[in-house]
Design a protein around this motif. Sequence first.
Motif, PDB file in Angstrom:
ATOM      1  N   GLY A   6       0.831  -1.217   0.000  1.00 19.12           N
ATOM      2  CA  GLY A   6       0.000   0.000   0.000  1.00 19.12           C
ATOM      3  C   GLY A   6       0.861   1.259   0.000  1.00 19.12           C
ATOM      4  N   GLU A  39      -4.032   2.936   2.653  1.00 18.47           N
ATOM      5  CA  GLU A  39      -5.094   1.927   2.533  1.00 18.47           C
ATOM      6  C   GLU A  39      -6.156   2.346   1.511  1.00 18.47           C
ATOM      7  OE1 GLU A  39      -5.205  -0.147   6.846  1.00 18.47           O
ATOM      8  OE2 GLU A  39      -5.128   2.032   6.754  1.00 18.47           O
ATOM      9  N   GLU A  62      -8.487   2.466  -1.401  1.00 18.18           N
ATOM     10  CA  GLU A  62      -9.055   1.333  -2.126  1.00 18.18           C
ATOM     11  C   GLU A  62     -10.309   1.795  -2.855  1.00 18.18           C
ATOM     12  OE1 GLU A  62      -7.562  -1.910  -2.000  1.00 18.18           O
ATOM     13  OE2 GLU A  62      -9.001  -2.167  -3.635  1.00 18.18           O
ATOM     14  N   PRO A  63     -10.422   1.754  -4.178  1.00 17.57           N
ATOM     15  CA  PRO A  63      -9.363   1.311  -5.088  1.00 17.57           C
ATOM     16  C   PRO A  63      -8.312   2.404  -5.287  1.00 17.57           C
ATOM     17  CG  PRO A  63     -11.279   2.051  -6.338  1.00 17.57           C
ATOM     18  CD  PRO A  63     -11.637   2.205  -4.886  1.00 17.57           C
ATOM     19  N   ASN A  64      -7.186   2.013  -5.839  1.00 23.74           N
ATOM     20  CA  ASN A  64      -6.131   2.976  -6.143  1.00 23.74           C
ATOM     21  C   ASN A  64      -5.687   2.741  -7.587  1.00 23.74           C
ATOM     22  OD1 ASN A  64      -3.985   4.684  -6.307  1.00 23.74           O
ATOM     23  ND2 ASN A  64      -2.888   3.877  -4.525  1.00 23.74           N
TER      24      ASN A  64
END
Length: 393
Positions: free
Chosen positions: A266, A325, A327-329
Amino acid sequence: MQIQSNKEQLHAPFHWYRTMRATQPVFQSPDWGGWQVFRYADVARVLSEHATFSSNGQRMAQSGEFDVESDPLESSILRMDPPRHRQLRTLVSQAFTPRMVAQLEPRITTITNELLDHVTTTGEMDVVRDLAYPLPVTIIAELLGIPAELREEFKRWSDAIVAGDEGLTQQERSALIQEIKGMYGYFTEVLEERRQHPQNDLVSALLTAEVDGQHLSNVELLGFCGLLLVAGNETTTNLLGNMVLCFDENPGLVERVRQNRALVPGVIEETLRYYSPVRAMVRVTATETMIGEQCIGPDQLIVAWIGSANRDEAEFPDPDRFDIEREPNRHVAFGRGIHFCLGAPLARLEAKVALNAMLDRLPGRWQVADVPLEMINSFIIFGAKKLPMTWGS
Ligand code: HEM
């Protein structure tokens, strides 16, 4: 924490991107006539819609700004369209599959530890000089089958290739071109030597490779070597350096990630998004097209601002927050479509090994020294030239 002037310097391009996304997302530069796009959706489209937005080097050269002589990448897959692009990419991609790259992990670990051995007792290092530069360049040199002792030359050559010529005198420009010619001269010798005495390396494999019964041309071979050298040098180095900058901006994060290594991927992905090491890529229009409300004719250069797309509030909620963290990335730091970075698995692996080793061996808090940062002078690459840091406090 960064001193104020560094923070301002690092954040300035992102303020500009934000203004451009809001006010002039498809912008024609008055000085050189080319176009620039800033929004995520437009950048993703320009990068991936290859029939409309060509990567063809010769076409770019004809459209102005690009000078073939000073841009050896012009003859690499980075600057090719299908079908030639697909043929050549297929050849070289065999060396970069996640499985092939995974085999490099022990070697990456050894090199990383050897580099850290030199600094762990001193409590300080220049991340760029001591780790982030030598690690990827050693790996790419070994892949290509070239002695890593030539690191200094490599550095000068690849710096010359990515250097913008903005503000350079004629003399400085000629010096850059000389560097690039020096690189070509060196690779020509290596190719000749491997032709006579093939070895188990990428250069030898490229020499014997055939597309439809034909070997690659000399220019294509040189283009490959140049591209891999630059890609292996200037990009992963800045991913590692920028990662340290992100830790520095986020107190407490080092401790958190040290205790929970599941967070390492991450950190890498969010660094790629937040401080994208490659901040812009270029295309040239093959036909007339609309982007947003702008009609753009054929043969127009387009700069796709990856650094801006990755901070677009339309794609990333709270885009200026460094959130490991997230999400989404779906960042576009490695591009999109047929030119998607071939070295992405390698870059991610090097970053993972390096970060884990740093977390193991550089205890306590990490701090970037309170000295003014000098950023790399390139519109393509985003990163600091030097990055002194300390740990243990
Ligand atoms: C963090 C590190 C890296 C970043 C951010 C990065 C970024 C990119 C981007 C944005 C592209 C797309 C170019 C385009 O659309 O025109 C690209 C292409 C490419 N990258 Fe990387 N790269 C990295 C590391 C590497 C490494 C380590 C290698 C190889 C050793 C590599 C090899 C390539 C090649 C060969 C291409 C051309 C692919 C094609 O045109 O089909 N990259 N990279």
